[in-house]
Design a protein around this motif. Structure first.
Motif, short mmCIF file in Angstrom:
data_model
loop_
_atom_site.label_atom_id
_atom_site.label_comp_id
_atom_site.label_asym_id
_atom_site.label_seq_id
_atom_site.Cartn_x
_atom_site.Cartn_y
_atom_site.Cartn_z
N PRO A 41 0.83 -1.21 0.00
CA PRO A 41 0.00 0.00 0.00
C PRO A 41 0.86 1.25 0.00
O PRO A 41 1.78 1.40 0.81
N GLY A 42 0.57 2.15 -0.93
CA GLY A 42 1.29 3.41 -0.99
C GLY A 42 2.69 3.34 -1.55
O GLY A 42 3.43 4.32 -1.50
N ARG A 43 3.07 2.19 -2.08
CA ARG A 43 4.42 2.04 -2.59
C ARG A 43 4.40 1.56 -4.03
O ARG A 43 3.38 1.04 -4.51
N GLU A 44 5.51 1.71 -4.70
CA GLU A 44 5.61 1.23 -6.07
C GLU A 44 5.78 -0.29 -6.08
O GLU A 44 6.24 -0.89 -5.11
N ARG A 45 5.39 -0.84 -7.19
CA ARG A 45 5.55 -2.28 -7.33
C ARG A 45 7.03 -2.62 -7.38
O ARG A 45 7.83 -1.90 -8.00
N GLU A 46 7.39 -3.74 -6.74
CA GLU A 46 8.78 -4.14 -6.71
C GLU A 46 8.91 -5.61 -7.10
O GLU A 46 7.98 -6.41 -6.92
N GLY A 47 10.06 -5.95 -7.62
CA GLY A 47 10.33 -7.33 -7.96
C GLY A 47 10.65 -8.13 -6.72
O GLY A 47 11.33 -7.65 -5.82
N VAL A 48 10.17 -9.35 -6.67
CA VAL A 48 10.43 -10.26 -5.54
C VAL A 48 11.46 -11.30 -5.96
O VAL A 48 12.53 -11.39 -5.37
N LEU A 49 11.12 -12.07 -6.95
CA LEU A 49 12.07 -13.03 -7.49
C LEU A 49 11.59 -13.50 -8.85
O LEU A 49 10.49 -13.20 -9.29
N CYS A 50 12.44 -14.24 -9.52
CA CYS A 50 12.15 -14.74 -10.86
C CYS A 50 12.56 -16.21 -10.90
O CYS A 50 13.54 -16.60 -10.26
N ILE A 51 11.80 -17.01 -11.64
CA ILE A 51 12.18 -18.39 -11.83
C ILE A 51 12.38 -18.63 -13.32
O ILE A 51 11.52 -18.28 -14.15
N SER A 52 13.52 -19.22 -13.66
CA SER A 52 13.86 -19.45 -15.05
C SER A 52 13.15 -20.68 -15.58
O SER A 52 12.48 -21.41 -14.84
N CYS A 96 2.16 -12.22 -10.77
CA CYS A 96 3.11 -12.97 -11.57
C CYS A 96 3.11 -12.41 -12.98
O CYS A 96 2.10 -11.86 -13.45
N ALA A 97 4.23 -12.55 -13.64
CA ALA A 97 4.40 -12.03 -14.99
C ALA A 97 5.23 -13.02 -15.79
O ALA A 97 6.06 -13.73 -15.21
N ALA A 98 5.01 -13.07 -17.09
CA ALA A 98 5.68 -14.06 -17.92
C ALA A 98 6.28 -13.43 -19.16
O ALA A 98 5.74 -12.47 -19.73
N VAL A 99 7.40 -13.98 -19.58
CA VAL A 99 8.03 -13.60 -20.84
C VAL A 99 8.67 -14.86 -21.42
O VAL A 99 9.24 -15.67 -20.67
N ARG A 100 8.59 -15.02 -22.72
CA ARG A 100 9.15 -16.20 -23.36
C ARG A 100 10.66 -16.01 -23.51
O ARG A 100 11.12 -15.35 -24.44
N TYR A 101 11.36 -16.58 -22.56
CA TYR A 101 12.81 -16.50 -22.53
C TYR A 101 13.30 -17.58 -21.58
O TYR A 101 12.51 -18.17 -20.83
N ASN A 102 14.60 -17.90 -21.63
CA ASN A 102 15.12 -18.99 -20.79
C ASN A 102 15.59 -18.53 -19.42
O ASN A 102 15.48 -19.28 -18.45
N PHE A 103 16.16 -17.33 -19.37
CA PHE A 103 16.87 -16.92 -18.17
C PHE A 103 16.23 -15.68 -17.55
O PHE A 103 15.66 -14.84 -18.23
N CYS A 104 16.39 -15.58 -16.25
CA CYS A 104 15.89 -14.41 -15.54
C CYS A 104 16.84 -13.23 -15.75
O CYS A 104 18.05 -13.41 -15.78
N PRO A 105 16.29 -12.05 -15.82
CA PRO A 105 17.15 -10.87 -15.90
C PRO A 105 17.82 -10.62 -14.56
O PRO A 105 17.33 -11.05 -13.52
N GLU A 106 18.93 -9.93 -14.58
CA GLU A 106 19.63 -9.63 -13.34
C GLU A 106 18.85 -8.65 -12.48
O GLU A 106 18.98 -8.66 -11.25
N GLN A 107 18.06 -7.82 -13.10
CA GLN A 107 17.26 -6.86 -12.37
C GLN A 107 15.78 -7.07 -12.69
O GLN A 107 15.43 -7.57 -13.75
N ALA A 108 14.94 -6.67 -11.76
CA ALA A 108 13.50 -6.84 -11.92
C ALA A 108 12.96 -5.73 -12.81
O ALA A 108 12.53 -4.70 -12.33
N THR A 109 12.96 -5.99 -14.09
CA THR A 109 12.50 -5.00 -15.06
C THR A 109 11.09 -5.33 -15.50
O THR A 109 10.88 -6.28 -16.26
N GLU A 110 10.13 -4.58 -15.04
CA GLU A 110 8.75 -4.88 -15.35
C GLU A 110 8.48 -4.85 -16.84
O GLU A 110 7.72 -5.67 -17.36
N GLN A 111 9.10 -3.92 -17.53
CA GLN A 111 8.84 -3.76 -18.96
C GLN A 111 9.29 -4.96 -19.77
O GLN A 111 8.88 -5.12 -20.92
#
Length: 126
Positions: A41-52, A96-111
């Motif tokens: 609440p009251g904060r920007e969305r943040e990345g938690v983790l990614c699974i490859s 949760c969010a999905a992108v067709r790729y094999n590996f997680c990015p080093e940073q939580a980039t929503e775009q």
């Protein structure tokens, strides 16, 4: 329309656990990296983790290391976020969010992600 649906949120006491699910319709998650994000609440969305695709995780939030883990069940076309030792600071809407790729990015980039679920509310309170 490709869709992700989160479920499993709810109210839990501090120290409790929840398991969130991220299920897909119209496409298989086998070939997609899945990112978990949250918005307090009251904060920007943040990345938690990614699974490859292979099941390895990249953590974006230091506060969840040792408490949260992600896993995949390809037979059920579902990705899970197991959350243990929950704290009031974990309160928020989880996406949760999905992108067709094999590996997680080093940073939580929503775009970077193409598909998003509607979110599920997690509340931690005694």
């Amino acid at each position: 329309q490709l869709q992700l649906v989160e479920s499993g949120g709810g109210l839990v006491q501090p120290g409790g656990s929840l398991r969130l699910s991220c299920a897909a319709s119209e496409f298989t998650l086998d070939y997609y990296v899945i990112g978990w994000f949250r918005q307090a609440p009251g904060r920007e969305r943040e990345g938690v983790l990614c699974i490859s695709v292979s099941g390895g995780s990249t953590y974006y939030a230091d506060s969840v290391k040792g408490r949260f883990t992600a896993s995949r069940d390809n037979a059920k076309n579902t990705v899970y976020l197991q959350m243990n030792s929950l704290e009031p600071e974990d309160i928020g809407i989880y996406y949760c969010a999905a992108v067709r790729y094999n590996f997680c990015p080093e940073q939580a980039t929503e775009q970077w992600y193409d598909y998003w679920g509607q979110g599920t509310q997690v509340t931690v309170s005694s």
